[in-house]
Write an enzyme that holds these catalytic residues in place. Structure first.
Site, PDB file in Angstrom:
ATOM      1  N   CYS A  83       0.805  -1.226   0.000  1.00  0.00           N
ATOM      2  CA  CYS A  83       0.000   0.000   0.000  1.00  0.00           C
ATOM      3  C   CYS A  83       0.838   1.277   0.000  1.00  0.00           C
ATOM      4  O   CYS A  83       0.298   2.364  -0.219  1.00  0.00           O
ATOM      5  CB  CYS A  83      -0.937  -0.003   1.196  1.00  0.00           C
ATOM      6  N   CYS A 213     -13.684   1.530   6.523  1.00  0.00           N
ATOM      7  CA  CYS A 213     -12.706   0.741   5.767  1.00  0.00           C
ATOM      8  C   CYS A 213     -12.513   1.358   4.387  1.00  0.00           C
ATOM      9  O   CYS A 213     -13.476   1.763   3.736  1.00  0.00           O
ATOM     10  CB  CYS A 213     -13.199  -0.702   5.602  1.00  0.00           C
ATOM     11  N   SER A 214     -11.279   1.406   3.921  1.00  0.00           N
ATOM     12  CA  SER A 214     -11.011   1.924   2.581  1.00  0.00           C
ATOM     13  C   SER A 214     -11.461   0.908   1.543  1.00  0.00           C
ATOM     14  O   SER A 214     -11.358  -0.304   1.745  1.00  0.00           O
ATOM     15  CB  SER A 214      -9.525   2.224   2.407  1.00  0.00           C
ATOM     16  N   HIS A 346      -8.626   3.933  -2.525  1.00  0.00           N
ATOM     17  CA  HIS A 346      -7.294   3.396  -2.262  1.00  0.00           C
ATOM     18  C   HIS A 346      -6.818   2.484  -3.389  1.00  0.00           C
ATOM     19  O   HIS A 346      -6.688   1.279  -3.216  1.00  0.00           O
ATOM     20  CB  HIS A 346      -7.313   2.663  -0.924  1.00  0.00           C
TER      21      HIS A 346
END
Length: 399
Positions: A83, A213-214, A346
């Site tokens: 990430c 939550c992404s 994301h």
């Protein structure tokens, strides 16, 4: 020779739900990089090195995506650091310029993702995070929940047990970031919710509900990093934002130490050490930071990272939430004015470059309805499990 480095151009696409974005990754990179070049007012032919970040796809996607700007023969390095991939590309671009190997380097990142929670693509070899999972299982039972929210949810559970935070504290962070995103045309989600909406959304892994939550996302981002000589020769001081400090840290012994909690397993010490080193280089303190793009893959990570970045003492991140310190009008830095990963989206390879773009706009005073008034010091935090944390300090400059 000066080794100061500057971001002179940024660009990104809107982030979208996988499968809904028009075009393909070369189109998105074309938009993001094209916007960065236009923003800087420089030609692609001046770029001497390029670093392409993505996690999902075959080899040399970076070349395929960037060749549309010209076959100039420059080195193109493909980067995958989970990430934190986008910030890892930015880190390498800065290194090339700071080390005198290039006067202008390009960092870009993109992702074309699949719907649903992330999982392992290759099950016939040693998992990259087997040590992390082994350490997590010493203190937590595995559940059927997807692994990423489970790990960060467990970090939230440990914070509640050790320090007295509550599910409402984490939910407020989700509420804040969704509210911030209503002013961001690049965000995947631009809906405002009540705190009750956040708390009552489907539970993913306690204490994390879906709206904390992404999501998986498609999109791209880009940044041009230049030397002081290049900025001066091309008179780009009106758009240059200095990278005053930057550090990348991978897992330390604290991640796997005896008695380590889930907070350590998900990278608390990496973030803390990267923050210390980046701030030492920039000669700033946490109290100097006006605006921060923080890696809120889950609301629990934003809260524990308040502490890792020095915005709160260890164990007191939830006290910032109590006094609403990290939103507009608060007494701390405005955190995630873009909406953060939770609401902006994301796409792993693009996330760090989107954070960079937001902070450049903030320090130029061009963030429109999201503008943090008077911002002069910005902090970027991007983390990938397995692991790598990149912290970057930005500040505006004048000729």
């Amino acid at each position: 020779m000066s080794n100061r480095t500057f971001v002179i151009g940024v660009g990104m696409t809107k982030f979208d739900k996988p499968g809904t974005k028009e075009g393909d990754y070369p189109d998105w990179v074309g938009d993001a990089v094209g916007n960065a070049l236009d923003d800087a007012g420089v030609p692609y032919e001046d770029v001497e090195q390029a670093f392409a970040g993505y996690c999902y796809g075959d080899s040399t996607y970076g070349q395929r995506a960037i060749y549309q700007f010209g076959l100039t023969g420059i080195p193109v390095v493909n980067v995958n650091n989970n990430c934190s991939t986008g910030s890892s590309a930015l880190y390498l671009a800065r290194q090339s310029v700071r080390g005198g190997l290039a006067d202008l380097a390009l960092a870009f990142g993109f992702e074309k993702m699949e719907k649903g929670s992330l999982g392992m693509k290759y099950t016939d070899r040693t998992p990259a995070m087997d040590h992390h999972l082994q350490k997590l299982m010493e203190t937590h039972e595995l559940t059927p929940a997807p692994m990423a929210p489970q790990m960060f949810g467990d970090a939230g559970v440990d914070h509640m047990k050790k320090y007295g935070s509550t599910p409402e504290h984490f939910a407020w962070i989700g509420w804040k970031n969704h509210k911030h995103s209503t002013n961001n045309p690049y965000a995947q989600f631009q809906d405002e919710y009540s705190l009750e909406d956040i708390l009552n959304a489907p539970m993913i892994s306690p204490p994390l509900t879906k709206l904390q939550c992404s999501p998986t996302s498609d999109g791209a981002g880009a940044a041009l990093v230049a030397s002081e000589r290049y900025v001066d020769e091309h008179d780009l001081w009106d758009r240059a934002i200095e990278i005053a400090g930057q550090s990348m840290v991978t897992d330390t012994p604290a991640t796997f130490a005896e008695g380590a909690s889930a907070i350590e397993v998900v990278g608390y010490d990496m973030s803390k050490q990267a923050r210390i080193r980046a701030m030492e280089e920039a000669q700033v303190a946490p109290s100097d930071v006006d605006v921060c793009e923080l890696h809120d893959c889950f609301s629990a990570n934003e809260l524990i990272t308040y502490e890792a970045l020095g915005f709160a003492e260890e164990g007191e991140g939830h006290l910032l939430v109590d006094r609403k310190a990290t939103t507009y009008g608060g007494d701390g830095p405005v955190v995630n004015p873009s909406g953060g990963l939770i609401s902006k989206g994301h796409p792993l390879g693009a996330t760090g470059l989107a954070q960079c773009s937001e902070l450049v706009w903030q320090l130029r005073g061009s963030a429109n309805a999201r503008q943090v008034e008077g911002a002069t010091t910005a902090l970027q935090h991007n983390i990938g499990l397995g692991g790598a944390a990149v912290v970057t300090v930005y500040r505006p400059v004048t000729a």
